[in-house]
Design a protein around this motif. Structure first.
Motif, short mmCIF file in Angstrom:
data_model
loop_
_atom_site.label_atom_id
_atom_site.label_comp_id
_atom_site.label_asym_id
_atom_site.label_seq_id
_atom_site.Cartn_x
_atom_site.Cartn_y
_atom_site.Cartn_z
N GLY A 205 -2.75 -1.11 -14.50
CA GLY A 205 -3.30 0.46 -13.86
C GLY A 205 -2.80 0.93 -12.61
N ARG A 206 -2.88 1.32 -12.19
CA ARG A 206 -2.61 2.05 -10.74
C ARG A 206 -2.61 1.26 -9.17
N SER A 207 -2.28 0.95 -8.82
CA SER A 207 -3.10 0.15 -7.59
C SER A 207 -3.97 0.61 -6.57
N LEU A 208 -4.59 0.46 -6.39
CA LEU A 208 -5.67 1.16 -5.72
C LEU A 208 -5.51 1.69 -4.27
N LYS A 209 -4.83 0.86 -4.09
CA LYS A 209 -4.43 0.36 -2.10
C LYS A 209 -3.69 0.93 -2.09
N ASN A 210 -2.29 1.36 -3.38
CA ASN A 210 -0.75 1.46 -3.19
C ASN A 210 -0.45 2.24 -4.31
N ARG A 211 -0.65 4.22 -4.15
CA ARG A 211 -0.29 4.48 -5.37
C ARG A 211 0.99 4.60 -5.78
N LEU A 212 1.61 3.86 -5.20
CA LEU A 212 3.37 3.30 -5.51
C LEU A 212 3.51 2.52 -6.84
N GLN A 213 2.06 1.24 -6.23
CA GLN A 213 2.25 -0.29 -7.02
C GLN A 213 1.60 -0.34 -8.21
N MET A 214 1.67 -0.83 -9.49
CA MET A 214 0.75 -1.15 -10.08
C MET A 214 0.60 -2.56 -9.69
N SER A 215 -1.50 -2.39 -10.29
CA SER A 215 -1.85 -3.93 -10.32
C SER A 215 -2.45 -4.22 -11.71
N VAL A 216 -2.52 -5.83 -12.17
CA VAL A 216 -3.06 -6.33 -13.04
C VAL A 216 -5.25 -6.09 -13.04
N PHE A 217 -5.51 -5.99 -14.24
CA PHE A 217 -7.08 -5.46 -13.78
C PHE A 217 -7.15 -6.31 -14.78
N PRO A 218 -7.67 -8.04 -14.77
CA PRO A 218 -7.95 -9.17 -15.60
C PRO A 218 -9.46 -8.52 -15.82
N ASP A 219 -10.74 -7.75 -15.73
CA ASP A 219 -11.78 -7.85 -16.31
C ASP A 219 -12.01 -6.27 -16.48
N ALA A 220 -10.38 -5.18 -17.52
CA ALA A 220 -10.35 -4.23 -17.87
C ALA A 220 -10.87 -3.23 -17.33
N ASP A 221 -11.33 -3.16 -16.03
CA ASP A 221 -12.33 -2.21 -15.24
C ASP A 221 -11.31 -0.77 -15.39
N PHE A 222 -9.99 -1.25 -14.95
CA PHE A 222 -9.18 -0.05 -15.31
C PHE A 222 -8.32 0.08 -15.59
N GLY A 223 -6.76 0.97 -15.77
CA GLY A 223 -5.78 0.45 -16.68
C GLY A 223 -5.96 0.35 -18.24
#
Length: 345
Positions: A205-223
């Motif tokens: 999902g979209r990074s919570l710190k940098n909107r131009l990056q995508m992040s991995v959320f292993p606990d499936a809270d986001f994305g």
């Protein structure tokens, strides 16, 4: 908080608002050109500085220079003379590398550096601008983008299928949704990937710190769920060439997944892959890497193979593309460097 606005006319100076960003409560003082670089996709610092010079960047409704320091709760706006979506779909005579074409669909090999569809900061020169010049009455997808069933990043090269009819659009879109298409990428990543093959899973999902990056959320809270399968093709001690098979097709999936496991793509500036990986004392290593960056001035990612069922004939269609010259050059250099490093030690 980020608000991306539609066309809002500013009557006092006949400018239109393209972007509005509200700095968070925790925003530390940061130059406005650097601040905007974090949020506007495909923007360059030169473009932002030029916009500031022309009075197009406002902080709390006052035009500011590019050196202005953004503070907590500042309202930063980018205003231009044309509406945000003006001329987004203008046909342009742009060369397109057509791999296959019939009455139903087209397969193209997109070069690195070409944006797939118009958007903020890229109003012309995109693949879609070229497609609507070459093909009349392309069907639009749910995002109003003619012919597009899927897309790849600006600086990723490789194969794309384009739908020429409504039937093809629906049929192909369902295949991508059902994960029945075949998509194989080649990527050069930092570090020695230990396992010969493996699977990377984790919501993207979209990074919570940098909107131009995508992040991995292993606990499936986001994305959204994302699955990438990989296999090592060749090792160069400091970098590894891998084949990636996508089970899902999330934005920046390969780039985000490999960064997540500690193997950022080579020269992927957005994800930190343009930093020289440390850990060697070999002579002139840094200079070698920087020269290789110049030979491959983008992330080392190529959409090599694409397979799908033809919407009309039900025939399995499979296309393969050559690795581009810039990636090939980088691989040849790493091959030679690895041999020389072994000989020196």
């Amino acid at each position: 908080m980020i608000e991306e606005q539609g066309a809002e006319e500013l009557e006092q100076d006949d400018l239109y608002e393209h972007f509005r960003f509200v700095a968070s409560d925790g925003q530390v003082p940061l130059r406005v050109d650097k601040f905007l670089m974090n949020f506007i996709e495909n923007a360059t610092r030169n473009k932002i500085q030029e916009a500031a010079k022309n009075g197009n960047i406002l902080a709390n409704d006052v035009a500011v220079k590019s050196s202005y320091k953004v503070k907590a709760k500042d309202v930063i706006r980018v205003v231009l003379e044309h509406p945000p979506h003006e001329n987004l779909l203008v046909a342009e005579d742009i060369p397109i590398n057509v791999v296959y074409e019939d009455d139903t669909l087209m397969v193209v090999n997109k070069p690195a550096g070409m944006v797939v569809h118009p958007g903020h900061g890229n109003y012309s020169g995109t693949l879609v601008n070229g497609l609507i010049h070459h093909i009349e009455n392309l069907p639009k997808n749910s995002n109003e983008r003619p012919g597009l069933v899927h897309r790849i990043d600006k600086d990723t090269s490789g194969l794309l299928v384009v739908a020429k009819t409504e039937q093809a659009m629906t049929h192909l879109a369902k295949q991508f949704f059902d994960k029945s298409t075949e998509r194989v990428y080649h990527a050069l990543v930092w570090g020695n990937v230990v396992e010969d093959e493996g699977t990377i899973e984790g919501n993207i999902g979209r990074s919570l710190k940098n909107r131009l990056q995508m992040s991995v959320f292993p606990d499936a809270d986001f994305g959204k769920p994302a699955v990438s399968h990989y296999k090592v093709i060749e090792r160069f001690n400091y970098v590894t060439l891998v084949e990636c098979r996508l089970e899902t097709g999330r934005t920046h999936q390969i780039r985000a997944h490999f960064r997540y496991i500690g193997h950022t793509l080579f020269n992927d500036a957005r994800y930190g892959g343009d930093a020289v990986l440390k850990g060697t004392t070999f002579t002139k290593y840094k200079q070698f890497v920087e020269n290789t960056f110049k030979a491959l001035p983008r992330q080392a990612l190529h959409a090599k193979t694409l397979g799908f069922i033809h919407p009309v004939t039900n025939e399995m269609m499979r296309f393969d593309s050559e690795i581009p010259e810039d990636i090939t050059t980088a691989l040849e250099r790493w091959r030679a460097y690895t041999i020389n490093a072994k000989e020196e030690h």
